[in-house]
Design an enzyme around this catalytic site. Structure first.
Site, mmCIF file in Angstrom:
data_model
loop_
_atom_site.group_PDB
_atom_site.id
_atom_site.type_symbol
_atom_site.label_atom_id
_atom_site.label_comp_id
_atom_site.label_asym_id
_atom_site.label_seq_id
_atom_site.Cartn_x
_atom_site.Cartn_y
_atom_site.Cartn_z
ATOM 1 N N HIS A 153 -8.461 -1.312 -0.016
ATOM 2 C CA HIS A 153 -7.485 -2.390 -0.261
ATOM 3 C C HIS A 153 -8.298 -3.626 -0.609
ATOM 4 O O HIS A 153 -9.309 -3.895 0.031
ATOM 5 C CB HIS A 153 -6.698 -2.767 0.989
ATOM 6 C CG HIS A 153 -6.078 -1.641 1.742
ATOM 7 N ND1 HIS A 153 -4.721 -1.453 1.778
ATOM 8 C CD2 HIS A 153 -6.607 -0.668 2.513
ATOM 9 C CE1 HIS A 153 -4.447 -0.406 2.546
ATOM 10 N NE2 HIS A 153 -5.580 0.078 3.005
ATOM 11 N N LYS A 177 -14.794 -3.431 6.784
ATOM 12 C CA LYS A 177 -14.298 -4.354 5.766
ATOM 13 C C LYS A 177 -15.268 -5.501 5.511
ATOM 14 O O LYS A 177 -16.215 -5.710 6.275
ATOM 15 C CB LYS A 177 -12.935 -4.923 6.185
ATOM 16 C CG LYS A 177 -13.006 -5.774 7.428
ATOM 17 C CD LYS A 177 -11.683 -6.488 7.689
ATOM 18 C CE LYS A 177 -11.775 -7.229 9.021
ATOM 19 N NZ LYS A 177 -10.653 -8.111 9.272
ATOM 20 N N CYS A 186 0.792 -1.236 0.000
ATOM 21 C CA CYS A 186 0.000 0.000 0.000
ATOM 22 C C CYS A 186 0.828 1.291 0.000
ATOM 23 O O CYS A 186 0.505 2.206 -0.765
ATOM 24 C CB CYS A 186 -0.982 0.035 1.160
ATOM 25 S SG CYS A 186 -1.213 -1.495 2.034
ATOM 26 N N GLN A 215 0.929 -11.085 -2.820
ATOM 27 C CA GLN A 215 -0.489 -10.742 -2.733
ATOM 28 C C GLN A 215 -1.018 -10.375 -4.106
ATOM 29 O O GLN A 215 -0.308 -9.768 -4.905
ATOM 30 C CB GLN A 215 -0.675 -9.525 -1.817
ATOM 31 C CG GLN A 215 -0.275 -9.778 -0.388
ATOM 32 C CD GLN A 215 -0.400 -8.516 0.448
ATOM 33 O OE1 GLN A 215 0.100 -7.464 0.063
ATOM 34 N NE2 GLN A 215 -1.058 -8.615 1.582
ATOM 35 N N ARG A 244 7.111 -10.969 5.819
ATOM 36 C CA ARG A 244 6.814 -10.770 7.244
ATOM 37 C C ARG A 244 7.435 -11.919 8.009
ATOM 38 O O ARG A 244 7.382 -13.061 7.580
ATOM 39 C CB ARG A 244 5.309 -10.730 7.482
ATOM 40 C CG ARG A 244 4.671 -9.547 6.777
ATOM 41 C CD ARG A 244 3.184 -9.519 6.984
ATOM 42 N NE ARG A 244 2.572 -8.698 5.942
ATOM 43 C CZ ARG A 244 1.293 -8.716 5.646
ATOM 44 N NH1 ARG A 244 0.474 -9.501 6.309
ATOM 45 N NH2 ARG A 244 0.812 -7.935 4.686
ATOM 46 N N HIS A 271 -5.183 -1.388 -4.951
ATOM 47 C CA HIS A 271 -5.695 -0.287 -4.150
ATOM 48 C C HIS A 271 -6.527 0.617 -5.031
ATOM 49 O O HIS A 271 -6.091 1.005 -6.112
ATOM 50 C CB HIS A 271 -4.538 0.464 -3.491
ATOM 51 C CG HIS A 271 -3.808 -0.401 -2.523
ATOM 52 N ND1 HIS A 271 -2.653 -1.052 -2.849
ATOM 53 C CD2 HIS A 271 -4.124 -0.793 -1.266
ATOM 54 C CE1 HIS A 271 -2.273 -1.792 -1.826
ATOM 55 N NE2 HIS A 271 -3.149 -1.663 -0.849
ATOM 56 N N ASP A 280 -2.682 -7.978 -4.963
ATOM 57 C CA ASP A 280 -3.065 -6.761 -4.280
ATOM 58 C C ASP A 280 -3.585 -5.713 -5.254
ATOM 59 O O ASP A 280 -3.186 -5.686 -6.419
ATOM 60 C CB ASP A 280 -1.815 -6.209 -3.580
ATOM 61 C CG ASP A 280 -2.157 -5.480 -2.300
ATOM 62 O OD1 ASP A 280 -3.346 -5.363 -1.994
ATOM 63 O OD2 ASP A 280 -1.213 -5.031 -1.623
HETATM 64 ZN ZN LIG Z 1 -3.141 -2.447 1.027
#
Ligand SMILES: [Zn+2]
Ligand SMILES: [Zn+2]
Length: 649
Positions: free
Chosen positions: A521, A475, A340, A387, A369, A391, A389
């Protein structure tokens, strides 16, 4: 004073009973069948013994095996029964704690000098069933702390005495069933006769109170059921789950591996696994392109300042991978824990107008991580993962439409991958505690109602949890049920008011003023690693055709036909169909068996007849012979299957 009480049942109906009536008696007044199945009673939100008297007007829910709390009462009671069995077999042993767990229960036991062996479990199971048949009632007794201490002093059980130390006089209860008395808050099932089947599943060591300086006790795990058939079904499920374990199949199908030398929790994708991954990625990219996403690419590290701005340093800094230093003093970078912040910087690279929004940046971004080594598990818990991912930066009035679009995308993904059974959880603010959350009241209300409406319009089955939202936004989480009925959490769609604030993101509105965009997200798969793990276990390694890394195997009957087989392979490859040519000097039966083991969807057998006619003899995995096809016919048939499974409703 009235001698009667009003009992309100879950359907809202109110019935009048004598004061002191028990849940069991109420069940019996409703139906005999219910009375036979009642495990516990939920009285004004608290789970009680079904045999406990009710003295006040109350809301009552009768709990059975179909309720989670019913099950956990059943399993917790089973721990008492196991303790009774153990005490009768091994007199003088001492007991720690015996709670229910997600499936089943355990009890921590001090066996003194005896070392419990796996072979002894069957004997214990037999004893448990022998005692269960006595239908001993679980009897609740309130005891004074003094009496409770005296009881366990006499018994010499230092663990129960230790537990008693933390309890207040006046709140202590004993439960007795058969010849066994335990310190316990309850509740329990009415009697041991409800327990019809038991399996002790494991023995492990466990330090008393989890403290490695204290004594190691023996933890015995078990699971019980109200019907013998349910135990059989459960054991079958366990067997099946073992066969489908993604770590096992990942090895057998040569999809991925781990190497201690590379590092724990860092998966290495083998060629076939990589092909599968690439197929997932390009499938998702195509779907995202159609939905107006733009791909971006960002590096695997970022400066510490970036993550201080985003707040991720605070969250991941100390407990994760440590900063990377450079020859330049004071310069530090971090392995990227989230994509992000990078995307926020991309948003900022030029001024934005309200007309530019929404902007949707997508990236298959790899993040790192540090998970504790004990937490690592195959592909489901790793230290580096990618991910899917994206945004979305939008105006507040666009949140609902964007949510709807993301839901469409998630559901499309689920359908194409054969996840037909899913639920979603909407996580909202705690209305009692609004100061905990950042962002304006108005923005929250708007976003929350947008999510609720978007889900309702899609006709989705949802549960709503108050107080489960992150402090920075509400969420929506998706859970899928796999072929074995296990639930997995997959994608999340998260509204975020925090990062736009922290990164000072802006757009110029139609009023010519500066405004903050809303950030969403979203990651339908979650991570590719975890998703592949879930998918492998869901389909048992038999991937949908479009995704299978090896879609076909070409099996020449003898080496005379290798040349023709190669020609077929080339034609299929041009049509985008991938697989191998088995040119080993083996009997055709052997080649077919090996391809079956590898779960290759189609086997194309070629011999003299096929070569003469320009055909292939087609066998389908798990189904057998489909007859012979012209090569073009097979391609059309093959592509038809794929476009069917990838089509949008
Ligand atoms: Zn994010
Ligand atoms: Zn208990």
């Amino acid at each position: 004073m009235s001698q009667q009480i009003n009992i309100t049942l879950p359907d809202g109906s109110v019935r009048v009973y004598d004061k002191g009536t028990t849940g069991l008696q109420i069940a019996a007044s409703i139906s005999e069948g219910l009375a036979r199945n009642v495990l516990a009673a939920k009285v004004n939100g608290q789970v009680w013994d079904a045999s406990r008297e009710i003295h006040e007007d109350s809301n009552l829910q009768l709990l059975t095996w179909n309720d989670l709390e019913g099950k956990s009462t059943f399993w917790h009671s089973s721990a008492h029964l196991m303790a009774e069995a153990l005490e009768s077999l091994f007199p003088g042993i001492k007991f720690g704690i015996g709670p229910p767990i997600e499936t089943g229960f355990y009890y921590d036991v001090d066996f003194g000098d005896h070392k419990l062996e796996g072979e002894e479990l069957e004997m214990i199971e037999n004893k448990i069933m022998e005692l269960a048949k006595l239908k001993s009632e679980f009897i609740r007794k309130e005891v004074s702390k003094k009496d409770a201490v005296a009881y366990f002093q006499e018994k010499g059980d230092e663990y129960k005495l230790d537990l008693l130390e933390g309890l207040e006089d006046g709140s202590i209860t004993f439960y007795e069933q058969g010849n066994f008395t335990d310190l316990c808050r309850g509740p329990h099932i009415p009697n041991t006769g409800f327990i019809k089947a038991v399996k002790l599943t494991n023995i492990a060591g466990a330090y008393w109170r989890g403290d490695e300086k204290r004594k190691m006790l023996t933890r015995i795990y078990g699971v019980t059921f109200p019907k013998a058939q349910e135990l059989k079904d459960y054991l079958t499920l366990l067997e099946e789950a073992k066969k489908r374990d993604h770590r096992k199949l990942g090895r057998e199908l040569e999809l991925f591996m781990f190497s201690e030398k590379v590092g724990m929790g860092l998966p290495l994708w083998l060629p076939k696994g990589t092909l599968l991954r690439e197929r997932l990625v390009s499938f998702m990219k195509r779907a995202q392109d159609k939905s107006g996403y733009q791909q971006v690419t960002t590096p695997h590290i970022g400066s510490k300042v970036l993550y201080e701005t985003s707040g991720h340093y605070e969250k991941y800094g100390k407990d994760s991978f440590q900063p990377i230093t450079t020859p330049h003093e004071g310069e530090t970078f971090l392995l990227k824990p989230m994509n992000c912040p990078h995307h926020c910087e991309i948003y900022k690279h030029k001024p934005r107008s309200y007309k530019d929004l929404p902007i949707r940046y997508a990236e298959f971004g790899t993040v790192y991580r540090y998970e504790q080594s004990g937490e690592l598990h195959g592909l489901t818990r790793v230290r580096g993962f990618t991910q899917d991912d994206a945004h979305i930066f939008c105006r507040p009035d666009q949140v609902k439409e964007e949510f709807t679009k993301v839901i469409d995308l998630v559901l499309y993904v689920f359908k194409a991958l054969g996840f037909d059974d899913y639920t979603a959880q909407i996580s909202l603010r705690d209305p009692e505690n609004k100061q905990k959350y950042i962002g304006t009241d108005e923005a929250w209300e708007k976003a929350e109602s947008s999510i609720i409406e978007a889900c309702a319009e899609k006709g989705m089955e949802t549960v709503t949890e108050l107080g489960e939202a992150a402090f920075y936004g509400p969420k929506l989480d998706f859970m899928v049920k796999d072929a074995l009925g296990r639930k997995w959490q997959l994608g999340t769609i998260q509204v975020d008011y925090q990062l736009p604030e922290r990164f000072q993101l802006e757009y110029i509105g139609s009023d010519n003023q500066k405004h903050r965009p809303v950030m969403i997200h979203r990651a339908p798969f979650g991570s590719l690693e975890r998703f592949v793990a879930v998918l492998i276990e869901h389909c048992g390694g038999e991937f949908p055709l479009w995704l299978a890394p090896e879609q076909i195997n070409i099996l020449p009957i003898s080496e005379k036909f290798i040349e023709y087989a190669e020609e077929v392979k080339g034609i299929l490859e041009d049509a985008g169909i991938t697989g191998q040519l088995d040119n080993r000097d083996e009997k055709i039966g052997r080649k077919i068996r090996d391809a079956e083991v590898k779960k290759v969807p189609f086997m194309l057998i070629v011999g003299e007849k096929e070569q003469e006619e320009g055909k292939v003899a087609v066998r389908k995995h798990g189904q057998g012979d489909l007859g012979s096809f012209l090569i073009e016919e097979f391609i059309t048939y093959f592509q038809g299957i794929i476009s069917e499974s990838l089509k949008k409703e």
